[in-house]
Design a protein around this motif. Structure first.
Motif, PDB file in Angstrom:
ATOM      1  N   GLU A 205      -7.391 -23.362 -37.655  1.00 41.55           N
ATOM      2  CA  GLU A 205      -7.669 -22.371 -36.605  1.00 41.55           C
ATOM      3  C   GLU A 205      -7.138 -20.996 -37.000  1.00 41.55           C
ATOM      4  N   ALA A 206      -6.004 -20.974 -37.726  1.00 40.95           N
ATOM      5  CA  ALA A 206      -5.399 -19.702 -38.135  1.00 40.95           C
ATOM      6  C   ALA A 206      -6.291 -18.939 -39.113  1.00 40.95           C
ATOM      7  N   LYS A 207      -7.334 -19.599 -39.652  1.00 42.33           N
ATOM      8  CA  LYS A 207      -8.275 -18.932 -40.574  1.00 42.33           C
ATOM      9  C   LYS A 207      -8.925 -17.727 -39.906  1.00 42.33           C
ATOM     10  N   ASP A 208      -9.139 -17.807 -38.599  1.00 38.98           N
ATOM     11  CA  ASP A 208      -9.818 -16.733 -37.883  1.00 38.98           C
ATOM     12  C   ASP A 208      -8.885 -15.610 -37.444  1.00 38.98           C
ATOM     13  N   VAL A 209      -7.585 -15.745 -37.739  1.00 40.96           N
ATOM     14  CA  VAL A 209      -6.635 -14.688 -37.376  1.00 40.96           C
ATOM     15  C   VAL A 209      -6.755 -13.544 -38.382  1.00 40.96           C
ATOM     16  N   PRO A 210      -7.134 -12.364 -37.956  1.00 46.30           N
ATOM     17  CA  PRO A 210      -7.335 -11.252 -38.908  1.00 46.30           C
ATOM     18  C   PRO A 210      -6.033 -10.812 -39.560  1.00 46.30           C
ATOM     19  N   LYS A 211      -6.138 -10.493 -40.853  1.00 44.74           N
ATOM     20  CA  LYS A 211      -5.039  -9.943 -41.669  1.00 44.74           C
ATOM     21  C   LYS A 211      -3.937 -10.963 -42.002  1.00 44.74           C
ATOM     22  N   LEU A 212      -3.947 -12.145 -41.389  1.00 43.30           N
ATOM     23  CA  LEU A 212      -2.930 -13.152 -41.694  1.00 43.30           C
ATOM     24  C   LEU A 212      -3.199 -13.737 -43.079  1.00 43.30           C
ATOM     25  N   THR A 213      -2.197 -13.728 -43.953  1.00 47.05           N
ATOM     26  CA  THR A 213      -2.397 -14.184 -45.340  1.00 47.05           C
ATOM     27  C   THR A 213      -1.596 -15.440 -45.687  1.00 47.05           C
ATOM     28  N   GLN A 214      -0.651 -15.846 -44.831  1.00 49.45           N
ATOM     29  CA  GLN A 214       0.156 -17.000 -45.188  1.00 49.45           C
ATOM     30  C   GLN A 214       0.672 -17.717 -43.935  1.00 49.45           C
ATOM     31  N   VAL A 215       0.711 -19.046 -44.010  1.00 47.98           N
ATOM     32  CA  VAL A 215       1.268 -19.888 -42.937  1.00 47.98           C
ATOM     33  C   VAL A 215       2.277 -20.832 -43.572  1.00 47.98           C
ATOM     34  N   HIS A 216       3.470 -20.867 -43.003  1.00 42.11           N
ATOM     35  CA  HIS A 216       4.541 -21.682 -43.576  1.00 42.11           C
ATOM     36  C   HIS A 216       5.088 -22.641 -42.519  1.00 42.11           C
ATOM     37  N   PHE A 217       5.263 -23.910 -42.912  1.00 44.04           N
ATOM     38  CA  PHE A 217       5.863 -24.923 -42.034  1.00 44.04           C
ATOM     39  C   PHE A 217       7.183 -25.399 -42.631  1.00 44.04           C
ATOM     40  N   GLN A 218       8.147 -25.649 -41.754  1.00 49.10           N
ATOM     41  CA  GLN A 218       9.426 -26.201 -42.207  1.00 49.10           C
ATOM     42  C   GLN A 218       9.960 -27.154 -41.148  1.00 49.10           C
ATOM     43  N   ILE A 219      10.326 -28.368 -41.580  1.00 48.11           N
ATOM     44  CA  ILE A 219      10.883 -29.361 -40.660  1.00 48.11           C
ATOM     45  C   ILE A 219      12.331 -29.645 -41.056  1.00 48.11           C
ATOM     46  N   ASN A 220      13.241 -29.470 -40.096  1.00 50.91           N
ATOM     47  CA  ASN A 220      14.667 -29.736 -40.318  1.00 50.91           C
ATOM     48  C   ASN A 220      15.105 -30.947 -39.510  1.00 50.91           C
ATOM     49  N   ASN A 221      15.913 -31.801 -40.126  1.00 50.31           N
ATOM     50  CA  ASN A 221      16.408 -32.999 -39.471  1.00 50.31           C
ATOM     51  C   ASN A 221      17.757 -32.696 -38.819  1.00 50.31           C
ATOM     52  N   SER A 222      17.800 -32.651 -37.489  1.00 49.89           N
ATOM     53  CA  SER A 222      19.033 -32.304 -36.777  1.00 49.89           C
ATOM     54  C   SER A 222      20.102 -33.380 -36.900  1.00 49.89           C
ATOM     55  N   SER A 223      19.716 -34.618 -37.197  1.00 50.53           N
ATOM     56  CA  SER A 223      20.698 -35.704 -37.329  1.00 50.53           C
ATOM     57  C   SER A 223      21.436 -35.645 -38.658  1.00 50.53           C
ATOM     58  N   GLU A 224      20.998 -34.772 -39.555  1.00 53.87           N
ATOM     59  CA  GLU A 224      21.656 -34.620 -40.858  1.00 53.87           C
ATOM     60  C   GLU A 224      21.988 -33.152 -41.122  1.00 53.87           C
ATOM     61  N   LYS A 225      22.656 -32.539 -40.148  1.00 59.58           N
ATOM     62  CA  LYS A 225      23.121 -31.146 -40.259  1.00 59.58           C
ATOM     63  C   LYS A 225      21.976 -30.191 -40.590  1.00 59.58           C
ATOM     64  N   ASN A 226      20.840 -30.395 -39.914  1.00 59.78           N
ATOM     65  CA  ASN A 226      19.688 -29.505 -40.046  1.00 59.78           C
ATOM     66  C   ASN A 226      19.204 -29.335 -41.497  1.00 59.78           C
ATOM     67  N   THR A 227      19.240 -30.404 -42.254  1.00 56.23           N
ATOM     68  CA  THR A 227      18.724 -30.333 -43.627  1.00 56.23           C
ATOM     69  C   THR A 227      17.197 -30.302 -43.593  1.00 56.23           C
ATOM     70  N   THR A 228      16.632 -29.518 -44.493  1.00 56.77           N
ATOM     71  CA  THR A 228      15.172 -29.404 -44.564  1.00 56.77           C
ATOM     72  C   THR A 228      14.595 -30.647 -45.239  1.00 56.77           C
ATOM     73  N   VAL A 229      13.735 -31.360 -44.521  1.00 56.02           N
ATOM     74  CA  VAL A 229      13.148 -32.597 -45.053  1.00 56.02           C
ATOM     75  C   VAL A 229      11.690 -32.411 -45.451  1.00 56.02           C
ATOM     76  N   TYR A 230      11.090 -31.316 -44.983  1.00 56.75           N
ATOM     77  CA  TYR A 230       9.688 -31.088 -45.358  1.00 56.75           C
ATOM     78  C   TYR A 230       9.370 -29.598 -45.208  1.00 56.75           C
ATOM     79  N   SER A 231       8.623 -29.072 -46.148  1.00 53.03           N
ATOM     80  CA  SER A 231       8.145 -27.686 -46.036  1.00 53.03           C
ATOM     81  C   SER A 231       6.856 -27.549 -46.813  1.00 53.03           C
TER      82      SER A 231
END
Length: 252
Positions: A205-231
């Protein structure tokens, strides 16, 4: 609290009385010494001065006894004030511990409730991303209020589709990047496949957003001191193209 105020006033009042009494006695004694240093006095004057000295010394002794009594009252008031202060501190510490326990229990309950809520499928019609004022946002770097409004509104809308206790969307205007940070207990989070699918649909859906060039996702696990488990990062050269996955990191 009221008793503490009374005790503080009493301490100040008693100390002032002691200072005033001692100051007055010191002044009388100074006057007598000045009279003695004036030179030769007649016998009658010497007798009168001696009588006054004896009388004032008697008053000095009385004031000394009164001072002892007042000092005792001051010590008593200080002791009571100290005891009252310690008691108030203990009450405040107990109240603070109770509030901390309640806050922890509420956070734990909130986390459990969030993880029990089923993750919804991304709506077929999308979230109407194109309806936001993206052109205006990316053209004027001083649109702080508009940026905050878009970020807050989208963060609330995305919560049902990602199933985490915290969902924060942020926009970097200079780089034209949209970042989504998800924080939660990964061990309790269900429907991981749905979440991954919703990410892809959001990017589509973000494809139709004008001028937007990048989308970034990040998932942090709160049970392990907010360590990043996926990005992962989706990128495109201009807004005429579709987004492509250019980077993906999984901490298994």
């Amino acid at each position: 609290m009221f008793l503490s105020i009374i005790l503080k006033v009493a301490i100040v009042f008693l100390v002032l009385i002691i200072l005033m009494l001692n100051g007055y006695r010191f002044f009388i004694n100074l006057r007598i010494r000045k009279v003695e240093q004036q030179g030769v006095l007649s016998n009658q004057a010497k007798k009168k001065l001696q009588y006054i000295k004896e009388k004032e010394q008697s008053k000095h002794i009385q004031v000394f006894l009164v001072n002892g009594f007042l000092i005792g009252l001051v010590i008593l008031c200080v002791s009571m004030y100290s005891f009252q202060t310690e008691r108030n501190v203990e009450v405040l510490q107990a109240e603070s511990r109770r509030l901390n326990d309640e806050t922890y229990a509420l956070k734990k309950e909130q986390k459990q409730l969030v993880t029990k809520i089923p993750v919804e499928n991304y709506p077929k019609k999308g979230l109407n991303l194109v309806d936001y004022s993206w052109e205006q946002l990316f053209q004027d770097k001083k649109e702080n209020q508009l940026q905050s409004s878009i970020e807050n509104d989208l963060s609330e809308k995305l919560v049902p589709y990602f199933g985490y206790s915290t969902c924060i969307l942020s926009i970097n205007i200079p780089t034209k990047t949209l970042s989504l940070s998800l924080v939660g207990d990964l061990n309790q989070s269900s429907s991981k496949e749905i979440i991954e699918e919703n990410m892809k649909k959001f990017v589509a859906e973000a494809k139709d957003v004008p001028k937007l060039t990048q989308v970034h996702f990040q998932i942090n696990n709160s049970s392990e001191k907010n360590t990043t488990v996926y990005s992962c990062t989706y990128d495109r050269k201009d807004d005429k193209q579709s987004f492509k996955l250019v980077d993906e990191t999984t901490d298994k």
